[in-house]
Design a protein around this motif. Structure first.
Motif, PDB file in Angstrom:
ATOM      1  N   GLU A  12       4.420   4.256  10.962  1.00 26.62           N
ATOM      2  CA  GLU A  12       4.495   2.804  10.805  1.00 26.62           C
ATOM      3  C   GLU A  12       3.322   2.120  11.507  1.00 26.62           C
ATOM      4  OE1 GLU A  12       7.155  -0.865  12.605  1.00 26.62           O
ATOM      5  OE2 GLU A  12       7.786   1.219  12.918  1.00 26.62           O
ATOM      6  N   TYR A  13       2.553   1.336  10.749  1.00 26.23           N
ATOM      7  CA  TYR A  13       1.365   0.639  11.247  1.00 26.23           C
ATOM      8  C   TYR A  13       0.364   1.600  11.883  1.00 26.23           C
ATOM      9  CZ  TYR A  13       3.350  -4.004  10.382  1.00 26.23           C
ATOM     10  OH  TYR A  13       3.862  -5.133   9.783  1.00 26.23           O
ATOM     11  N   GLY A  14       0.382   2.864  11.454  1.00 24.45           N
ATOM     12  CA  GLY A  14      -0.543   3.843  11.992  1.00 24.45           C
ATOM     13  C   GLY A  14      -1.861   3.831  11.239  1.00 24.45           C
ATOM     14  N   PRO A  15      -2.795   4.712  11.626  1.00 28.20           N
ATOM     15  CA  PRO A  15      -4.087   4.770  10.941  1.00 28.20           C
ATOM     16  C   PRO A  15      -3.935   5.330   9.525  1.00 28.20           C
ATOM     17  CG  PRO A  15      -3.894   6.551  12.535  1.00 28.20           C
ATOM     18  CD  PRO A  15      -2.693   5.675  12.735  1.00 28.20           C
ATOM     19  N   ALA A  16      -4.911   5.033   8.678  1.00 28.66           N
ATOM     20  CA  ALA A  16      -4.894   5.530   7.304  1.00 28.66           C
ATOM     21  C   ALA A  16      -5.068   7.042   7.292  1.00 28.66           C
ATOM     22  CB  ALA A  16      -5.995   4.860   6.490  1.00 28.66           C
ATOM     23  N   VAL A  17      -4.372   7.701   6.354  1.00 32.26           N
ATOM     24  CA  VAL A  17      -4.420   9.154   6.217  1.00 32.26           C
ATOM     25  C   VAL A  17      -4.931   9.482   4.826  1.00 32.26           C
ATOM     26  CG1 VAL A  17      -3.073  11.279   6.224  1.00 32.26           C
ATOM     27  CG2 VAL A  17      -2.512   9.443   7.836  1.00 32.26           C
ATOM     28  N   SER A  18      -5.903  10.401   4.756  1.00 34.94           N
ATOM     29  CA  SER A  18      -6.445  10.843   3.474  1.00 34.94           C
ATOM     30  C   SER A  18      -5.602  11.999   2.955  1.00 34.94           C
ATOM     31  CB  SER A  18      -7.908  11.264   3.632  1.00 34.94           C
ATOM     32  OG  SER A  18      -8.436  11.700   2.393  1.00 34.94           O
ATOM     33  N   VAL A  19      -5.005  11.832   1.763  1.00 33.52           N
ATOM     34  CA  VAL A  19      -4.118  12.852   1.210  1.00 33.52           C
ATOM     35  C   VAL A  19      -4.520  13.139  -0.225  1.00 33.52           C
ATOM     36  CG1 VAL A  19      -2.209  12.131   2.686  1.00 33.52           C
ATOM     37  CG2 VAL A  19      -2.428  11.165   0.413  1.00 33.52           C
ATOM     38  N   PRO A  20      -4.352  14.390  -0.686  1.00 31.20           N
ATOM     39  CA  PRO A  20      -4.604  14.706  -2.091  1.00 31.20           C
ATOM     40  C   PRO A  20      -3.531  14.068  -2.963  1.00 31.20           C
ATOM     41  CG  PRO A  20      -3.720  16.612  -0.939  1.00 31.20           C
ATOM     42  CD  PRO A  20      -3.976  15.579   0.101  1.00 31.20           C
ATOM     43  N   LEU A  49      -6.560   7.125   0.456  1.00 28.52           N
ATOM     44  CA  LEU A  49      -6.314   6.691   1.831  1.00 28.52           C
ATOM     45  C   LEU A  49      -5.037   5.857   1.853  1.00 28.52           C
ATOM     46  CD1 LEU A  49      -9.917   5.682   2.981  1.00 28.52           C
ATOM     47  CD2 LEU A  49      -8.551   7.594   3.858  1.00 28.52           C
ATOM     48  N   LEU A  50      -4.022   6.355   2.559  1.00 29.77           N
ATOM     49  CA  LEU A  50      -2.722   5.692   2.636  1.00 29.77           C
ATOM     50  C   LEU A  50      -2.485   5.199   4.047  1.00 29.77           C
ATOM     51  CD1 LEU A  50      -0.550   8.252   0.607  1.00 29.77           C
ATOM     52  CD2 LEU A  50      -1.936   6.350  -0.254  1.00 29.77           C
ATOM     53  N   ARG A  51      -2.100   3.937   4.146  1.00 32.82           N
ATOM     54  CA  ARG A  51      -1.788   3.357   5.461  1.00 32.82           C
ATOM     55  C   ARG A  51      -0.463   2.626   5.362  1.00 32.82           C
ATOM     56  NH1 ARG A  51      -2.725  -1.214   8.910  1.00 32.82           N
ATOM     57  NH2 ARG A  51      -3.131  -0.500  11.039  1.00 32.82           N
ATOM     58  N   ALA A  52       0.465   3.001   6.239  1.00 33.96           N
ATOM     59  CA  ALA A  52       1.793   2.397   6.234  1.00 33.96           C
ATOM     60  C   ALA A  52       1.764   1.053   6.943  1.00 33.96           C
ATOM     61  CB  ALA A  52       2.799   3.334   6.904  1.00 33.96           C
ATOM     62  N   GLY A  53       2.661   0.181   6.499  1.00 34.12           N
ATOM     63  CA  GLY A  53       2.829  -1.115   7.135  1.00 34.12           C
ATOM     64  C   GLY A  53       4.165  -1.195   7.842  1.00 34.12           C
ATOM     65  N   SER A  54       4.965  -2.200   7.472  1.00 30.72           N
ATOM     66  CA  SER A  54       6.218  -2.444   8.188  1.00 30.72           C
ATOM     67  C   SER A  54       7.398  -1.676   7.618  1.00 30.72           C
ATOM     68  CB  SER A  54       6.545  -3.940   8.159  1.00 30.72           C
ATOM     69  OG  SER A  54       6.763  -4.378   6.821  1.00 30.72           O
ATOM     70  N   ARG A  55       7.255  -1.065   6.452  1.00 35.91           N
ATOM     71  CA  ARG A  55       8.384  -0.361   5.835  1.00 35.91           C
ATOM     72  C   ARG A  55       8.443   1.085   6.311  1.00 35.91           C
ATOM     73  NH1 ARG A  55       6.641  -3.927   1.808  1.00 35.91           N
ATOM     74  NH2 ARG A  55       8.326  -5.188   0.918  1.00 35.91           N
ATOM     75  N   MET A 266      10.831  -3.293   8.622  1.00 37.14           N
ATOM     76  CA  MET A 266      11.032  -3.569  10.037  1.00 37.14           C
ATOM     77  C   MET A 266      10.809  -5.041  10.354  1.00 37.14           C
ATOM     78  SD  MET A 266      12.100  -0.835  11.407  1.00 37.14           S
ATOM     79  CE  MET A 266      12.024  -1.395  13.097  1.00 37.14           C
ATOM     80  N   ASN A 267       9.933  -5.711   9.627  1.00 40.45           N
ATOM     81  CA  ASN A 267       9.749  -7.150   9.833  1.00 40.45           C
ATOM     82  C   ASN A 267      11.063  -7.887   9.608  1.00 40.45           C
ATOM     83  OD1 ASN A 267       7.027  -6.899  10.407  1.00 40.45           O
ATOM     84  ND2 ASN A 267       6.383  -7.282   8.308  1.00 40.45           N
ATOM     85  N   ARG A 268      11.692  -7.593   8.476  1.00 46.00           N
ATOM     86  CA  ARG A 268      12.950  -8.265   8.136  1.00 46.00           C
ATOM     87  C   ARG A 268      14.077  -7.828   9.064  1.00 46.00           C
ATOM     88  NH1 ARG A 268      15.234 -10.570   3.512  1.00 46.00           N
ATOM     89  NH2 ARG A 268      17.238 -11.453   4.153  1.00 46.00           N
ATOM     90  N   LEU A 269      14.120  -6.538   9.392  1.00 46.56           N
ATOM     91  CA  LEU A 269      15.186  -6.037  10.259  1.00 46.56           C
ATOM     92  C   LEU A 269      15.128  -6.679  11.640  1.00 46.56           C
ATOM     93  CD1 LEU A 269      17.539  -4.083  10.677  1.00 46.56           C
ATOM     94  CD2 LEU A 269      15.879  -2.327  11.304  1.00 46.56           C
ATOM     95  N   PHE A 270      13.926  -6.786  12.208  1.00 49.12           N
ATOM     96  CA  PHE A 270      13.788  -7.401  13.524  1.00 49.12           C
ATOM     97  C   PHE A 270      14.154  -8.882  13.466  1.00 49.12           C
ATOM     98  CE2 PHE A 270      11.136  -9.609  16.714  1.00 49.12           C
ATOM     99  CZ  PHE A 270      11.640  -9.024  17.863  1.00 49.12           C
TER     100      PHE A 270
END
Length: 417
Positions: A12-20, A49-55, A266-270
């Motif tokens: 969650e809100y971590g750095p972008a990860v390069s995935v096949p 490049l995938l980067r997670a947000g609040s979900r 997590m935005n909505r949950l908080f």
């Protein structure tokens, strides 16, 4: 034989990860909006490049891997927030993490499946709830009431068959339909452990008399009562499952998802946790609180604004304080200017001497900024914008105590004279 595609794990809100990732799966993830960003990796062909947000949670991409997003907050604490938001009266009486039993699982989907199955098992321990439901059908004998208009329209008045309506005492109730739908949905999610999956399958058999929900329809409505009180914790959690996983049961007009899985925002949950907890705490002071209270910034009524929570007097007429919850970490300088501007707008429109921002993390438990060029009371001081920090790593009882302290601070606020 095709090798299984390994899961993609993001933070969650971590750095972008390069995935096949294939082009179709990458585009589906990008269009779904469940990630903060999903773009082709310019440095590596066939990678995104995938980067997670609040979900947080897990989703299965079409033709691609399962994407798991792990939360920064411990899973047990996350489900305490969820359980409190769904049933604050019960959680306020019992602030233990066991209010939502997540077992020994430390990932979102396994913990969710375990929690829902345990709640359903507790609900069905005294047997499957039955109730009266109106049934309309064609029959060879008269039972209940004759539907005269339908008889004429369908059969031109001839009998048999006859069009009838009657009240049937059955297990096919709204409550059981919701529990069955949640069970079936969890059985289709990626990452549900084998033991939990087997118990869910057993609960589905117990609920076999309830009809499955029709794709595209909204969830059936139920009313809390003494008769279904043992069902209520399971129903609230089951509805959270269906709203977080099933686009086919969302209201018309909502955007469909291109992926399958379960996600918690997590935005909505908080926001839900903070506002519901403050509302419950303010009741002890004889005050009321309105969530998402609608107002307008301008006199023409063109610019809408909805503060997360507005504290009012017991009769609900006079606003006393305004609160906005922010699930974000302070910047290096400790300031989030846009949030302060928003809080000042709320205080100005409502005629309040102060506004409050509650963050999920921060360096100081409380700080305030006095706005230049404003006068908010007889003492001549300007409007004050308070920033409160709520450390989600603390124990549930400590979280509730911290929110009670903030509620006490809100009761001391006074509006403009």
């Amino acid at each position: 034989m095709t090798a299984p595609v390994p899961d993609v794990v993001l933070r969650e809100y971590g750095p972008a990860v390069s995935v096949p990732l294939g082009a179709a799966a990458g585009r589906a993830l990008a269009a779904s909006g469940i990630l903060q960003s999903a773009t082709p990796d310019p440095a590596r062909d066939g990678h995104w490049l995938l980067r997670a947000g609040s979900r947080v949670g897990a989703v299965r991409t079409p033709g691609g891997p399962v994407v798991r997003i792990t939360p920064k907050t411990p899973v047990s604490r996350l489900f305490f927030l969820l359980g409190f938001s769904l049933d604050p009266a019960r959680a306020w009486r019992d602030s233990r993490e066991g209010a939502v039993d997540t077992g020994a699982y430390d990932d979102v989907v396994p913990a969710l499946a375990h929690a829902v199955e345990r709640q359903i098992d507790a609900a069905l321990r005294q047997g499957v709830l039955q109730g009266y439901r109106e049934v309309e059908e064609s029959a060879l004998v008269v039972r209940g009431r004759l539907r005269e208009a339908e008889q004429i329209r369908r059969h031109f008045g001839r009998t048999p068959p006859v069009e009838i309506a009657y009240d049937a005492y059955t297990a096919d109730t709204a409550e059981n339909r919701i529990l069955r739908a949640a069970t079936e949905r969890l059985l289709r999610l990626p990452g549900v452990p084998g033991p939990v999956r087997r118990r869910l399958a057993h609960q589905r058999v117990r609920l076999a008399d309830a009809l499955p929900l029709i794709r595209g329809q909204e969830l059936p409505r139920w009313q809390p009562s003494r008769l279904n009180s043992r069902y209520q914790p399971a129903l609230r959690l089951a509805e959270a499952v269906l709203r977080g996983t099933s686009p086919e049961h969302r209201p018309a007009g909502s955007d469909p998802l291109a992926v399958d899985g379960f996600l918690l925002d997590m935005n909505r949950l908080f926001e839900d946790f903070v506002t519901v907890a403050l509302r419950e705490a303010l009741k002890e002071h004889g005050l009321t609180a309105r969530l998402q209270d609608p107002h307008h910034l301008d006199t023409a009524g063109l610019v809408r604004m909805r503060p997360d929570l507005v504290v009012r007097t017991g009769d609900g007429r006079t606003p006393l304080a305004v609160v906005d919850a922010k699930y974000k970490v302070e910047k290096a300088d400790g300031l989030l200017n846009a949030d302060l501007y928003q809080a000042l707008a709320y205080a100005t429109v409502l005629g309040l001497p102060e506004a409050h921002l509650v963050y999920a993390a921060g360096r100081q438990p409380e700080r305030f900024h006095e706005v230049r060029g404003t006068t908010a009371g007889p003492d001549g001081r300007g409007v004050r914008l308070y920033q409160h920090s709520l450390d989600l790593s603390r124990e549930p009882g400590q979280l509730l105590s911290a929110l009670k302290e903030i509620a006490g601070r809100l009761t001391a606020a006074t509006p403009h004279p």
